[in-house]
Scaffold this motif. Structure first.
Motif, PDB file in Angstrom:
ATOM      1  N   MET A  20      -7.106 -22.573  -2.520  1.00 12.10           N
ATOM      2  CA  MET A  20      -7.339 -22.320  -0.981  1.00 12.10           C
ATOM      3  C   MET A  20      -8.746 -21.722  -1.311  1.00 12.10           C
ATOM      4  O   MET A  20      -9.057 -21.084  -1.789  1.00 12.10           O
ATOM      5  N   THR A  21      -9.608 -22.473  -0.256  1.00 11.31           N
ATOM      6  CA  THR A  21     -10.277 -21.361  -0.021  1.00 11.31           C
ATOM      7  C   THR A  21     -10.957 -19.860   0.701  1.00 11.31           C
ATOM      8  O   THR A  21      -9.949 -19.963   1.841  1.00 11.31           O
ATOM      9  N   LEU A  22     -11.619 -19.452   0.504  1.00 10.86           N
ATOM     10  CA  LEU A  22     -11.852 -18.448   1.487  1.00 10.86           C
ATOM     11  C   LEU A  22     -11.515 -18.560   3.164  1.00 10.86           C
ATOM     12  O   LEU A  22     -12.286 -18.759   4.048  1.00 10.86           O
ATOM     13  N   PRO A  23     -10.528 -17.937   4.205  1.00 14.16           N
ATOM     14  CA  PRO A  23     -10.720 -17.807   4.656  1.00 14.16           C
ATOM     15  C   PRO A  23     -11.597 -17.605   6.346  1.00 14.16           C
ATOM     16  O   PRO A  23     -12.122 -16.224   5.740  1.00 14.16           O
ATOM     17  N   ARG A  24     -11.980 -17.660   7.113  1.00  9.91           N
ATOM     18  CA  ARG A  24     -13.843 -16.851   7.500  1.00  9.91           C
ATOM     19  C   ARG A  24     -13.493 -16.678   8.976  1.00  9.91           C
ATOM     20  O   ARG A  24     -12.630 -17.252   9.373  1.00  9.91           O
ATOM     21  N   LEU A  52     -10.400 -14.821  -1.776  1.00  7.91           N
ATOM     22  CA  LEU A  52     -11.179 -15.695  -2.902  1.00  7.91           C
ATOM     23  C   LEU A  52     -11.949 -16.296  -2.950  1.00  7.91           C
ATOM     24  O   LEU A  52     -13.112 -15.716  -2.016  1.00  7.91           O
ATOM     25  N   PRO A  53     -12.102 -17.033  -3.840  1.00  8.23           N
ATOM     26  CA  PRO A  53     -13.920 -17.954  -3.524  1.00  8.23           C
ATOM     27  C   PRO A  53     -14.522 -18.607  -2.683  1.00  8.23           C
ATOM     28  O   PRO A  53     -13.332 -19.300  -1.826  1.00  8.23           O
ATOM     29  N   LEU A  54     -15.601 -18.329  -2.268  1.00 11.58           N
ATOM     30  CA  LEU A  54     -16.142 -18.474  -0.749  1.00 11.58           C
ATOM     31  C   LEU A  54     -16.810 -20.023  -0.773  1.00 11.58           C
ATOM     32  O   LEU A  54     -17.484 -20.313  -2.111  1.00 11.58           O
ATOM     33  N   VAL A  55     -16.765 -20.597  -0.792  1.00 10.34           N
ATOM     34  CA  VAL A  55     -16.738 -22.137  -0.991  1.00 10.34           C
ATOM     35  C   VAL A  55     -17.563 -23.110   0.401  1.00 10.34           C
ATOM     36  O   VAL A  55     -16.840 -22.411   1.294  1.00 10.34           O
ATOM     37  N   VAL A  91     -11.689  -9.425   5.791  1.00  9.38           N
ATOM     38  CA  VAL A  91     -11.593 -11.304   6.377  1.00  9.38           C
ATOM     39  C   VAL A  91     -13.646 -11.014   6.093  1.00  9.38           C
ATOM     40  O   VAL A  91     -13.982 -10.794   7.461  1.00  9.38           O
ATOM     41  N   ILE A  92     -13.906 -12.099   5.778  1.00  9.07           N
ATOM     42  CA  ILE A  92     -15.172 -12.561   5.808  1.00  9.07           C
ATOM     43  C   ILE A  92     -15.398 -13.253   7.322  1.00  9.07           C
ATOM     44  O   ILE A  92     -14.698 -14.193   7.746  1.00  9.07           O
ATOM     45  N   ASN A  93     -16.660 -12.121   7.103  1.00  2.00           N
ATOM     46  CA  ASN A  93     -17.486 -12.936   8.913  1.00  2.00           C
ATOM     47  C   ASN A  93     -18.356 -14.152   8.442  1.00  2.00           C
ATOM     48  O   ASN A  93     -18.966 -14.113   8.102  1.00  2.00           O
ATOM     49  N   GLU A  94     -18.013 -15.409   9.348  1.00  2.00           N
ATOM     50  CA  GLU A  94     -18.601 -16.325   8.975  1.00  2.00           C
ATOM     51  C   GLU A  94     -20.365 -16.178   9.419  1.00  2.00           C
ATOM     52  O   GLU A  94     -20.993 -17.016   8.780  1.00  2.00           O
ATOM     53  N   ALA A 112      -4.972 -20.300  -5.720  1.00  2.00           N
ATOM     54  CA  ALA A 112      -3.805 -20.577  -4.966  1.00  2.00           C
ATOM     55  C   ALA A 112      -5.554 -22.005  -4.512  1.00  2.00           C
ATOM     56  O   ALA A 112      -6.312 -21.793  -4.605  1.00  2.00           O
TER      57      ALA A 112
END
Lengths: 483, 95
Positions: free
Chosen positions: B58-62, A287-290, A59-62, B56
């Motif tokens: 959805m975008t990447l959850p952070r 998922l892609p980073l938007v 899970v990516i670090n914002e 999906a």
């Protein structure tokens, strides 16, 4: 006049591109909640994600995303609103996943520029190809056991920004200036601490050589270069090696080479033979980073004044030359210190004192500007005492040394030691009269044309006044009396 | 598209699979069949459709930058066959 290397078949030009890995200053890792502090006990800052246990999901670090955007903006680069994470597949003992999560054809940051400040005050613009986010690998220790390598995964999964330049550099000096400037920008932005010794900033160097006007030839990639000095050596060694191969009729092969600092040479890394066959594919776990325009704009609004803008302002507002301004803005602390000293004073005089005696004292004492031996307020007060003629330049140096020793304010030192310069013309005239009376033969020689003796008289007068006479006045009155 | 024996051999090396020579031809055939099956997707008209990496919407959850994990070297090393002094160990790999 470019940098050339002379070979037997003529002059060769260097082509250098750099890939800098900069560790993001985050508390936790790029895809896990494990800590990232330097020097922790082995494998204590490792989560099951970092150790690649089955079933773990990243899970990516914002914060890391924001720092990559921030760095991209600082490099005047294009920010890509959609970017994709990919798996870069290779096997190595310190890479438990068997792949590194990186970005491939859709990085978070695209093309930008960086301006190099060269020693002669000139500038060079170098293109940035891209910046992407990726995981760091763990660390292998080879010196702990005769038959085994030890693996510590504390660093595995830490966020890196890989910043790739275009092959725009043509000399080791430019490569060094690039790393120096990039480090300065990262520190201004606060996105990476730029500490090469601790490995939070690492450099891979792509080097090739060519004859003037030719297209690029085959390059070699040099890894493991952890200081600017080694970078110089590695580039010079590698360029020479390639030139020798060509001049003996051979061909350079594209390969990864390792710089060995103890031997001062580069050599082929056989383990990387298939290194360019990474079989990248989009990471199905991510998922892609938007990014939204609002997010980018809000980060942009918090950018500090960066080195280039600060340098321009220093040249404009303080009338400093390009070199001085470049040196002073190299880090924020120095720039701030200078501005505190220069405020309301003669900026050129302030710059000379900060860059001369003050930086000299820092170097000599091995101190950082965050813990200065003389405060900006006290150095400013010293500049005031020079400006109002209380101190000559020479006395000021003496007072400065006492300030370094005692930490006292210059005004107090002047009072205590009676170091105020003598600007009373009567007193100076009297000293001069004494000196001339004591040296009638020298006076005669001077008057018969031996001009060089003037310095002797100045010296004698300064000696007679314990160095406190105002030198300009001494010169003026001496000329009159001797003339 | 079909894979030849040499390509399969190279892929095996990259994946650290020790494949006996005798199996290469057989595997080349099997892998080629799989690729041909997937290649049927090429028949779909995708003109004007941007390549996508996920279906999906959805975008990447952070997550926030907080330390919430780690601190358990004994769990991390629990399955390591030859851990020493808190490290994993492997046969020496030195350049």
């Amino acid at each position: 006049m470019g940098y050339v290397i002379q070979g037997e078949t003529g002059d060769w030009e260097l082509v250098i591109g750099l890939e800098v890995h900069a560790q993001v200053t985050s508390k936790s890792k790029l895809f896990s909640g494990a800590a990232t502090s330097f020097g922790a006990e082995p494998n204590t800052e490792v989560s099951l994600v970092d150790a690649a246990m089955p079933g773990m999901l990243p899970v990516i670090n914002e914060y890391c995303v924001e720092q990559a955007i921030r760095t991209g903006l600082g490099l005047k680069a294009q920010i890509n609103k959609t970017s994709v994470f990919a798996r870069k597949n290779y096997f190595y003992a310190d890479l438990p996943q068997g792949y590194q999560i990186s970005q491939y054809d859709q990085p978070i940051v695209g093309e930008g520029t960086i301006i190099l400040d060269m020693k002669d005050g000139s500038t060079r613009t170098i293109g940035i190809e891209r910046l992407h986010l990726e995981q760091d690998a763990g660390k292998s220790l080879h010196d702990q056991h005769p038959q085994k390598s030890f693996i510590d995964l504390n660093r595995a999964g830490t966020a890196l920004m890989e910043i790739v330049s275009k092959p725009d550099m043509r000399s080791p000096e430019e490569a060094a200036a690039y790393v120096t400037k990039l480090r300065s920008i990262l520190r201004y932005l606060g996105t990476c601490d730029g500490n090469m010794a601790e490995g939070s900033m690492r450099c891979d160097i792509n080097v090739s050589v060519r004859k003037a006007g030719e297209p690029y030839r085959t390059r070699a990639e040099i890894k493991n270069v952890n200081s600017i000095r080694f970078m110089f050596q590695a580039i010079e060694y590698e360029a020479r090696r390639q030139i020798d191969i060509y001049e003996e009729g051979g061909e350079v092969v594209q390969e990864t080479r390792l710089y060995d600092a103890t031997k001062g040479e580069t050599r082929s890394m056989r383990s990387k033979e298939n290194a360019h066959d990474y079989r990248y594919f989009p990471d199905p776990d991510l998922l892609p980073l938007v990014l939204s325009d609002e997010e980018i704009a809000s980060i942009k609004s918090t950018l500090p004044e960066l080195p280039d803008e600060k340098k321009e302002r220093f040249m404009r507002d303080y009338q400093l030359n390009a070199y001085d301004a470049g040196v002073l803005v190299a880090d924020q602390e120095s720039a701030h210190f200078f501005e505190s000293v220069a405020k309301g004073r003669d900026p050129k005089l302030a710059a000379n004192w900060v860059m001369g005696d003050f930086f000299g004292a820092l170097n000599r004492l091995g101190k950082e500007i965050s813990d200065p031996p003389v405060t900006a307020a006290n150095l400013g007060a010293l500049v005031d005492l020079i400006a109002d003629n209380t101190l000559s330049g020479r006395l000021a140096k003496e007072v400065f040394e006492l300030m370094v020793e005692t930490g006292k304010a210059p005004g107090d030192i002047v009072e205590e030691k009676g170091l105020r310069q003598v600007t009373d013309t009567g007193a100076i005239e009297a000293s001069i009269a004494e000196v001339l009376a004591a040296n009638p033969d020298k006076v005669a020689e001077y008057r018969s044309g031996k001009d060089k003796l003037f310095g002797f008289f100045v010296g004698q007068v300064m000696k007679a006044t314990a160095g406190k006479a105002n030198p300009a006045l001494v010169n003026e009155i001496l000329k009159k009396q001797l003339g | 598209m079909s894979l030849d024996k040499d390509t399969v051999k190279k892929l095996a090396t990259l994946a650290r699979l020790d494949l006996p020579e005798a199996e290469l031809t057989h595997l080349a055939g099997e892998l080629s069949n799989i690729m041909q099956f997937v290649e049927q997707l090429g028949e779909v008209n995708t003109d004007g459709v941007a390549p996508m990496t996920s279906v999906a919407h959805m975008t990447l959850p952070r997550r926030k930058d907080e330390v919430t994990d780690g601190g358990y070297p004994e769990r991390v090393l629990a399955n390591a066959p030859d851990a020493m002094d808190g490290f994993y160990t492997v046969p020496k790999v030195v350049e």
